[in-house]
Design an enzyme around this catalytic site. Structure first.
Site, PDB file in Angstrom:
ATOM      1  CG  ASN A 201      -1.783   1.069   1.561  1.00  0.00           C
ATOM      2  OD1 ASN A 201      -1.793   2.323   0.827  1.00  0.00           O
ATOM      3  ND2 ASN A 201      -2.282   1.191   2.647  1.00  0.00           N
TER       4      ASN A 201
ATOM      5  CD  GLU B  29      -2.894   4.916   7.079  1.00  0.00           C
ATOM      6  OE1 GLU B  29      -2.708   5.162   5.894  1.00  0.00           O
ATOM      7  OE2 GLU B  29      -1.587   4.351   7.779  1.00  0.00           O
TER       8      GLU B  29
ATOM      9  CD  GLU C 241      -3.498  -3.094   7.152  1.00  0.00           C
ATOM     10  OE1 GLU C 241      -2.873  -2.877   6.624  1.00  0.00           O
ATOM     11  OE2 GLU C 241      -3.766  -1.625   6.808  1.00  0.00           O
TER      12      GLU C 241
ATOM     13  N   GLY D  82       2.841   1.886  10.992  1.00  0.00           N
ATOM     14  CA  GLY D  82       3.557   2.806  10.682  1.00  0.00           C
ATOM     15  C   GLY D  82       4.687   2.971  12.213  1.00  0.00           C
TER      16      GLY D  82
ATOM     17  CG  HIS E 214      -5.516   1.703   5.445  1.00  0.00           C
ATOM     18  ND1 HIS E 214      -5.469   2.444   6.633  1.00  0.00           N
ATOM     19  CD2 HIS E 214      -4.574   1.304   4.971  1.00  0.00           C
ATOM     20  CE1 HIS E 214      -4.251   2.937   6.252  1.00  0.00           C
ATOM     21  NE2 HIS E 214      -3.285   1.328   5.994  1.00  0.00           N
TER      22      HIS E 214
ATOM     23  CE  LYS F 267      -0.305   3.603   5.256  1.00  0.00           C
ATOM     24  NZ  LYS F 267       0.357   3.185   6.523  1.00  0.00           N
TER      25      LYS F 267
ATOM     26  CB  SER G 137       5.195  -2.674  11.909  1.00  0.00           C
ATOM     27  OG  SER G 137       4.667  -0.819  12.226  1.00  0.00           O
TER      28      SER G 137
HETATM   29  P1  PGA Z   1       2.705  -0.155   8.167  1.00  0.00           P
HETATM   30  O1  PGA Z   1       1.637   0.170   6.982  1.00  0.00           O
HETATM   31  O2  PGA Z   1       3.396  -1.256   6.826  1.00  0.00           O
HETATM   32  O3  PGA Z   1       3.588   0.830   7.423  1.00  0.00           O
HETATM   33  O4  PGA Z   1       2.687   0.260   9.374  1.00  0.00           O
HETATM   34  C1  PGA Z   1       0.368  -0.719   6.774  1.00  0.00           C
HETATM   35  C2  PGA Z   1      -0.758  -0.279   6.040  1.00  0.00           C
HETATM   36  O5  PGA Z   1      -1.289   0.774   6.796  1.00  0.00           O
HETATM   37  O6  PGA Z   1      -1.172  -1.032   5.750  1.00  0.00           O
END
Ligand code: PGA
Length: 251
Positions: free
Chosen positions: A11, A99, A169, A175, A97, A13, A215
């Site tokens: 992803n 976010e 997730e 992140g 997601h 983003k 992560s």
């Molecule tokens: P990350 O993000 O690997 O940077 O933790 C995962 C995601 O948001 O899909």
């Protein structure tokens, strides 16, 4: 035991201009040309879907979008529909997601409309679910996930031609560098598979791929992939560099 082809999805983003996306995809194609037992997806921003689709055509890498709107067309300024994503080369779409839930106030009802629109048009939805740190501390993880799955998948029709991918997730692991422990991940994935079985039956539950996200890095992926109910990873930060993403794909 049943076999599900592992799926590693990146992803991107809101990162990478068109040129940067082209360069990263071109590099990735070379790095993963030896892979034939893992499904690979990259999800660039909307603006790079078409150019990236040209680069990964005839490779093992599939294309995903990061969001979708449920109507096919209309006066919905700024939104993108399933037929538009398909015509840009997408096979997958990430939906719900954290976010989007957190910063854009996306509700389970909106997620459900998006999931059904994607699935009905032939895109494979990657439904993201996960609890926040406070919810975990308050021991609400399973009730939160239950609601996200129940509402997110309401009235969805699934069969072998209309598969679904789920990404667990935990919000506190995205992140942050904090990965859930293998025990925590396996416990949740088994719970999610059970929910899918109750809702859609045994065949669909065995065929549904459940990814872990939060992560994931080259040095923790193999431990996660060894768990029985983990069928892949949804990778954010570490998917932006082709080298680290390739290492994850080569888990
Ligand atoms: P990350 O993000 O690997 O940077 O933790 C995962 C995601 O948001 O899909």
């Amino acid at each position: 035991m049943e076999y599900r082809i592992p799926l590693i999805a990146g992803n991107w983003k809101m990162f990478k201009t068109c040129n940067e996306a082209v360069n990263a995809a071109t590099h990735l194609v070379k790095l993963v040309s030896d892979i034939d037992t893992v499904d690979i997806v990259i999800a660039p921003p909307f603006t790079s879907l078409t150019v990236v689709s040209e680069i990964i055509r005839e490779t093992r890498i599939d294309l995903g979008a990061q969001d979708i709107f449920w109507e096919k067309e209309g006066a919905f300024t700024g939104e993108i529909s399933a037929p538009m994503l398909i015509s840009s080369g997408c096979q997958y779409v990430i939906i719900g997601h954290s976010e989007r839930r957190q910063y854009f106030e996306e509700t389970d009802e909106a997620v459900n409309k998006k999931i059904r629109a994607a699935s009905d048009s032939g895109l494979i939805p990657i439904l993201c679910v996960g609890e926040t740190e406070i919810q975990r501390d308050e021991k609400k993880t399973f009730s939160v996930l239950d609601k996200q799955i129940e509402k997110g998948l309401e009235d969805l029709i699934l069969d072998e031609h209309r598969p679904l991918v789920i990404a667990y997730e935990p919000v506190w692991a995205i992140g942050t560098g904090k990965t859930a422990t293998p025990d925590q991940v396996q416990e949740v994935h088994a719970f999610l598979r059970d929910l899918i079985e109750k809702k859609f039956g045994n065949m669909i539950s065995k065929a549904t791929r459940i990814l872990y996200g939060g992560s994931v890095k080259p040095d923790n992926v193999s431990e996660l992939m060894a768990l029985p109910d983990i069928d892949g990873a949804l990778v954010g930060g570490a998917s932006l560099q082709p080298d680290s993403f390739s290492k994850i794909i080569h888990f």
